[in-house]
Enzyme design. Structure first.
Site, mmCIF file in Angstrom:
data_model
loop_
_atom_site.group_PDB
_atom_site.id
_atom_site.type_symbol
_atom_site.label_atom_id
_atom_site.label_comp_id
_atom_site.label_asym_id
_atom_site.label_seq_id
_atom_site.Cartn_x
_atom_site.Cartn_y
_atom_site.Cartn_z
ATOM 1 C CD GLU A 145 -4.126 7.398 -1.603
ATOM 2 O OE1 GLU A 145 -3.030 7.152 -1.072
ATOM 3 O OE2 GLU A 145 -4.722 6.581 -2.332
ATOM 4 C CB CYS A 198 2.523 5.483 1.124
ATOM 5 S SG CYS A 198 3.229 4.802 -0.378
ATOM 6 C CE LYS A 203 3.242 -2.428 -15.036
ATOM 7 N NZ LYS A 203 3.919 -1.178 -14.613
ATOM 8 C CD GLU A 224 2.404 1.423 1.551
ATOM 9 O OE1 GLU A 224 1.448 2.221 1.400
ATOM 10 O OE2 GLU A 224 3.552 1.650 1.151
ATOM 11 N N GLY A 236 1.136 0.319 -4.299
ATOM 12 C CA GLY A 236 0.407 1.109 -5.284
ATOM 13 C C GLY A 236 -0.987 1.425 -4.786
ATOM 14 C CB SER A 237 -3.985 2.611 -6.540
ATOM 15 O OG SER A 237 -4.425 1.597 -7.423
ATOM 16 C CB SER A 240 8.160 -1.227 -7.693
ATOM 17 O OG SER A 240 8.620 -1.042 -9.011
#
Length: 531
Positions: free
Chosen positions: A425, A327, A212, A293, A265-266, A187
């Site tokens: 980004e 995001c 995690k 995502e 995350g990335s 997450s």
């Protein structure tokens, strides 16, 4: 005994509370904030319901007051990672065989607790460790978290209700099994609700999970875990594994029992995980489901026919709410030249009223960014703009990390439509604007579509219906969530299921039945009644 048929209830989103001066919710929140700031907690690794303290610790600090530490957490290593996998596998049979009514009751109870007696605790932990204002915390760690629990339950029931037709003398039925193995949930820091949803969505469907949480927000994730324990979650169903990805990630991904990954995350991290799974594909007992995502370079297009005040509001809220760390946050914008002077005036006037500072003060609009690494990255982009001849900062640009990781809302204008900050980004409060010629709108849409490798969110402001229709068609693959005359942020569970494609993820739409289906492996049973 399970002598019952399923009935799907109408899903209603949790109401956003106002936190007016003197209100009960405000008093409870202020009390919880004070309690957390004046306390210090020790957060363990939790495996199979047992607390483990490794002695290898990380700190829980406030991004807006970086010297204030309110807790510490124990980091899992390879030994704990292996134990977590084993605990998940051990708990699996009993969990997946639990009657579905009993299983979902846990998450319905968690929703009721989060909406009521746990609301202040969830919001306070989110405000402090994620530097969110009360408004941003309320829509995240209260409302969206509650919505995820309730929504996922209702759509699991809807899935269970879907059954095949049967011919004469034949009875066909579908059993919706959980996946075979364990799910690895990873997450992000920016949303407590997402941190709750990533492990709980697979668990609701009968899977067991190794979770995690993001290292910078272990505190609020721990509150979520405690909430699930209070709701009656059995030991081992979700195993809480804070730690460094380098220490535990590859070991977990190499386990042959891995059956799914639920990630936010990335893009690079998700790509690395995907590579690891690909390299190990012949060693797994099943084909792991990869749901992720990732990044975004989200846009706002303003046509000359737009309502300019609404467009400016979309720019401000879309780019700067929660310090641009959503995001879905807007970080590039395209404005028609004929309306740019008025847009610029309105935008600068609105930006000058934004208060940056202590998130506990009710009039604060922006807190701090999450940590030193993020601060340095964002500052690097701002410095790049300052040193470039192709762009100019027209508002903000100051960065100060003496007390906390504060970055002003920053607005730049560029003459180069593929300028660095129009393509990459940033994940911070930086908005870059390109002013286009009115008569080049067709070409502009193609530019917007082809500028970024991402495809998460985008919005178009226009009154002209032909223009809206044209933008919808040309930009069809540019955003998984596309907004018309609204900011590209603020997706609501059940209303705007969230996710993007291209390099923004697998577009499995958190807050939809699509996501729940990813954690299910159906079995169709045919019985011949005539033999």
């Amino acid at each position: 005994m399970n002598n019952s048929l399923i009935k799907k209830n109408q899903f209603i989103n949790e109401q956003v509370l106002s936190y007016e001066l003197g209100s009960r919710e405000r008093e409870e929140l202020e009390k919880e904030l004070a309690k957390m700031k004046n306390s210090f907690i020790d957060i363990p690794v939790i495996i199979g319901g047992k607390e483990i303290r490794t002695g290898n610790k990380g700190m829980c600090l406030l991004p807006h007051n970086k010297n204030k530490i309110i807790g510490e957490y124990h980091k899992a290593g390879k030994t704990e990672a292996l134990k977590a996998v084993e605990a998940s596998l051990k708990a699996k049979e009993e969990w997946e065989n639990m009657p579905w009514q009993s299983r979902i009751a846990i998450f319905l109870r968690a929703a009721e607790l989060a909406a009521g007696p746990w609301r202040a605790k969830l919001n306070a932990s989110t405000m402090l460790t994620q530097s969110k204002t009360y408004k941003q915390a309320e829509i995240d760690s209260a409302c969206e978290l509650v919505d995820f629990f309730r929504y996922n339950v209702e759509y699991l029931k809807e899935i269970y209700m879907e059954q095949p037709i049967s011919a004469k003398g034949i009875w066909n039925k579908t059993e919706y099994r959980p996946l075979e193995g364990f799910v690895f949930a990873v997450s992000p820091f920016n949303f407590t609700s997402i941190a709750a949803n990533l492990p709980s969505a697979p668990a609701i469907a009968g899977n067991t999970v190794v979770w995690k949480p993001a290292s910078s927000t272990v505190y609020s994730s721990y509150v979520v875990y405690q909430l699930l324990q209070e709701a009656g979650m059995p030991d081992g169903v979700i195993n809480f594994l804070p730690g460094n990805s380098d220490d535990i990630g590859s070991l977990i991904l190499n386990r042959p029992e891995l059956c799914g990954i639920h990630f936010t995350g990335s893009t690079k991290v998700f790509q690395d995980m995907w590579k690891t799974v690909g390299n190990n594909i012949s060693s797994y007992k099943t084909f792991p489901r990869l749901v992720g995502e990732t990044g975004g370079k989200n846009y706002i297009v303003i046509h000359k026919s737009a309502n300019l005040k609404s467009a400016v509001r979309g720019l401000i809220e879309g780019a700067f709410e929660y310090q641009g760390q959503k995001c879905s946050a807007a970080s590039r914008a395209y404005v028609a030249r004929s309306v740019w002077p008025e847009i610029k005036e309105l935008l600068l006037n609105k930006a000058s009223s934004l208060k940056v500072g202590d998130i506990e003060e009710s009039d604060t609009f922006m807190g701090a960014v999450i940590d030193q690494k993020s601060f340095n990255t964002i500052k690097g982009y701002i410095d790049y703009i300052k040193n470039s001849e192709e762009a100019k900062i027209i508002f903000g640009g100051d960065c100060d990390d003496k007390k906390g990781y504060f970055i002003e809302p920053t607005i730049a204008v560029t003459t180069e439509p593929k300028f660095k900050t129009m393509e990459e980004e940033i994940f911070g409060p930086v908005l870059t604007i390109y002013v286009y010629e009115d008569e080049e709108f067709n070409e502009l849409l193609s530019l917007v579509n082809n500028t970024s490798v991402y495809g998460l969110t985008g919005s178009v402001f226009a009154k002209d219906r032909f223009i809206i229709e044209q933008a919808e068609k040309v930009l069809v693959n540019s955003a998984g969530n596309f907004y018309i005359n609204d900011r590209p942020t603020g997706a609501v569970v059940g209303q705007q299921p969230f996710g993007g494609s291209r390099l923004s993820g697998t577009n499995d739409k958190a807050g939809s039945k699509i996501n729940i289906l990813r954690w299910i492996s159906p079995r169709v049973v045919k019985e011949n009644l005539t033999n």
